[in-house]
Design an enzyme around this catalytic site. Structure first.
Site, mmCIF file in Angstrom:
data_model
loop_
_atom_site.group_PDB
_atom_site.id
_atom_site.type_symbol
_atom_site.label_atom_id
_atom_site.label_comp_id
_atom_site.label_asym_id
_atom_site.label_seq_id
_atom_site.Cartn_x
_atom_site.Cartn_y
_atom_site.Cartn_z
ATOM 1 N N GLY A 40 0.889 -1.094 -0.032
ATOM 2 C CA GLY A 40 0.008 -0.147 0.041
ATOM 3 C C GLY A 40 0.891 1.423 -0.058
ATOM 4 O O GLY A 40 2.045 1.135 0.438
ATOM 5 N N GLN A 225 6.401 -5.238 -1.576
ATOM 6 C CA GLN A 225 7.145 -5.613 -0.607
ATOM 7 C C GLN A 225 8.539 -5.543 -0.860
ATOM 8 O O GLN A 225 8.738 -4.657 -1.407
ATOM 9 C CB GLN A 225 6.622 -7.225 -0.231
ATOM 10 C CG GLN A 225 5.443 -7.331 0.484
ATOM 11 C CD GLN A 225 4.448 -7.634 -0.427
ATOM 12 O OE1 GLN A 225 4.520 -8.329 -1.420
ATOM 13 N NE2 GLN A 225 3.223 -6.857 -0.200
HETATM 14 P P1 IMP Z 1 1.594 -10.973 4.610
HETATM 15 O O1 IMP Z 1 1.962 -10.810 3.384
HETATM 16 O O2 IMP Z 1 0.239 -10.395 5.057
HETATM 17 O O3 IMP Z 1 1.159 -12.459 4.719
HETATM 18 O O4 IMP Z 1 2.673 -10.761 5.893
HETATM 19 C C1 IMP Z 1 3.634 -11.501 6.016
HETATM 20 C C2 IMP Z 1 4.859 -10.408 6.658
HETATM 21 O O5 IMP Z 1 5.084 -9.687 5.611
HETATM 22 C C3 IMP Z 1 4.447 -9.632 7.663
HETATM 23 O O6 IMP Z 1 5.588 -9.492 8.374
HETATM 24 C C4 IMP Z 1 3.876 -8.411 7.078
HETATM 25 O O7 IMP Z 1 4.081 -7.274 8.062
HETATM 26 C C5 IMP Z 1 4.814 -8.250 5.845
HETATM 27 N N1 IMP Z 1 4.516 -7.312 4.698
HETATM 28 C C6 IMP Z 1 3.594 -7.779 3.771
HETATM 29 N N2 IMP Z 1 3.393 -6.860 2.922
HETATM 30 C C7 IMP Z 1 4.309 -5.928 3.254
HETATM 31 C C8 IMP Z 1 4.494 -4.459 2.926
HETATM 32 O O8 IMP Z 1 3.882 -4.158 1.748
HETATM 33 N N3 IMP Z 1 5.464 -3.778 3.540
HETATM 34 C C9 IMP Z 1 6.117 -4.214 4.626
HETATM 35 N N4 IMP Z 1 5.546 -5.502 5.088
HETATM 36 C C10 IMP Z 1 5.005 -6.170 4.469
#
Ligand code: IMP
Length: 431
Positions: A40, A225
């Site tokens: 985001g 990410q």
């Molecule tokens: P998920 O992607 O929701 O499964 O989260 C897995 C891990 O990735 C967690 O530590 C989240 O905080 C991190 N994460 C997922 N998307 C982002 C992003 O866009 N920025 C930073 N961390 C992220």
């Protein structure tokens, strides 16, 4: 502009949104290739604030086409919400400008319920996911029971798949996770409605890209990410479920590697991460608080306070290698203004030995101690600098060290959140 890739070199939140926004000016198409609405970023254009989780921000430029590749997992409700908000703001977001790959997988209500219930059950060893159902959706893709965007065009198939999946998911939710089961009819009806609204946007993203590349159009690939959240190359298991690295573009957008030209790694001038997992240069003191406050380091998707630390170049060097970076974009350099001394981590010490790459074992990583190079800070406000020569000598030294240690040239430096608060070093990046 030649085809470009923008990837995160740390744990996400490097400020890719601003870099992508700047580079979009020279592109005809902007494409996402992995992740979902766990990403985001916010842009303020013409006094209006826009939050993007799925649609590339290039949609704000009238003449750009935005593509959502097959490698994403898409929550239809979130996508439709983003389309509606853009339309309300007067943005033309018709199917001729926005295409969703027919092969992208859809996030279903049971993915979100499982994500939330699992995290709740894990107690202290939580991954700290964004709770958007990303992981469970990718699991179903690999298990070959996923629901794809194309299924929205075949109501019989869609209903059958939802009902079959829900039998298994409800058993798991109720009996293993102790959560509430979900109602199949409600999901079927909801997704039939999404089908009506989303079907016009479906298309063959791979073919569109192939034709665009063949006719000399410029394509910008936008990673979400960061490299150290990559399910293969990141700090597993404290990672996301997709591959943010540049190599994924081929499978996640359906193109051959020969069309990728410049690979730009976005590096925040310090390090942050949200969620759990080892963090060698973490600062749990007033310097960490200073960076967190000045950098307004809160997750844009979850609002969580981000953990902050010194710039870890072991992490960035790994990313340079794994992504084949051809250039770096340094962001948020202005946040470091006012600190007397700055530290850059150049190597780790593990059990008395110096190492240059991040170890695969998390327990080994937890034992790593940072080996720092200490540099002088600067006090002057740098947000008005538009050329490298306008930066204080200490800031120039900081950047030079990054280039020398990583071996990758810096093409762009961001010194503030606004579009114009940028030093563009490499003219290649301009339209
Ligand atoms: P998920 O992607 O929701 O499964 O989260 C897995 C891990 O990735 C967690 O530590 C989240 O905080 C991190 N994460 C997922 N998307 C982002 C992003 O866009 N920025 C930073 N961390 C992220």
């Amino acid at each position: 502009m030649e085809n470009m890739v923008v990837v995160g070199t740390q744990w996400g939140d490097e400020g890719k949104g601003k870099v992508v926004d700047l580079l979009t000016a020279g592109a005809d198409m902007v494409v996402r290739y992995q992740g979902g609405n766990n990403a985001g970023h916010t842009l303020v254009v013409g006094g209006k604030k826009f939050i993007f989780h799925l649609i590339p921000s290039g949609i704000l430029y009238e003449d750009k086409t935005c593509l959502i590749g097959n490698g994403l997992v898409v929550d239809p409700e979130v996508l439709l919400g983003e389309i509606a908000r853009l339309k309300d703001a007067g943005v033309n977001v018709g199917p001729q400008r926005l295409v969703l790959s027919e092969k992208a997988h859809l996030i279903m209500p049971y993915h979100k319920a499982i994500d939330a219930a699992r995290e709740a059950a894990k107690g202290k060893v939580k991954i700290g996911t964004t709770g958007r159902g990303i992981g469970p959706c990718y699991e179903d893709k690999a298990a070959r029971i996923g629901i794809r965007a194309i299924d929205l065009t075949e109501p019989g198939v869609l209903e059958e798949k939802i009902r079959a999946n829900l039998k298994e998911k409800n058993f798991y939710l109720e009996k293993f996770l102790g959560a509430e089961p979900l109602d199949a009819n409600a999901i079927v009806n909801k997704y039939m409605e999404f089908a009506n609204q989303l079907s016009p946007y479906l298309g063959d993203v791979s073919l569109i890209l192939y034709e665009a590349a063949s006719s000399g159009k410029s394509i910008l690939f936008e990673g979400a990410q960061g490299t150290h959240l990559d399910v293969d190359h990141g700090t597993y298991p404290f990672v996301t479920s997709s591959n943010p690295v540049a190599g994924t573009i081929c499978s996640g957008a359906g193109i051959g590697p020969n069309i990728l030209r410049h690979i730009i790694g976005v590096v925040k001038a310090y390090t942050t991460r949200v969620g759990a997992g080892p963090f060698v240069t973490e600062l749990e003191d007033e310097t960490g608080d200073y960076i967190q406050e000045r950098g307004a380091e809160f997750g844009s998707t979850t609002g969580r306070r981000r953990r902050c630390g010194w710039l870890d170049l072991v992490v960035v060097k790994d990313s340079a290698r794994i992504n084949g970076l051809t250039a770096l974009a340094i962001t948020k350099l202005d946040v470091l203004t006012g600190l007397d001394k700055l530290k850059i981590c150049v190597e780790y010490e593990l059990d008395g030995e110096r190492i240059q790459a991040r170890p695969a074992s998390l327990s080994a990583m937890a034992r790593c101690k940072p080996i720092y190079k200490e540099l002088d800070g600067w006090k002057e406000d740098i947000s008005g600098a538009r050329k490298l020569s306008e930066l204080p000598s200490e800031a120039k030294t900081y950047l030079k060290e990054i280039e020398e240690i990583t071996g990758v040239p810096i093409s762009l430096v961001s010194v503030g959140p606004a579009r114009e608060e940028t030093i563009v070093i490499d003219e290649l990046l301009l339209p």
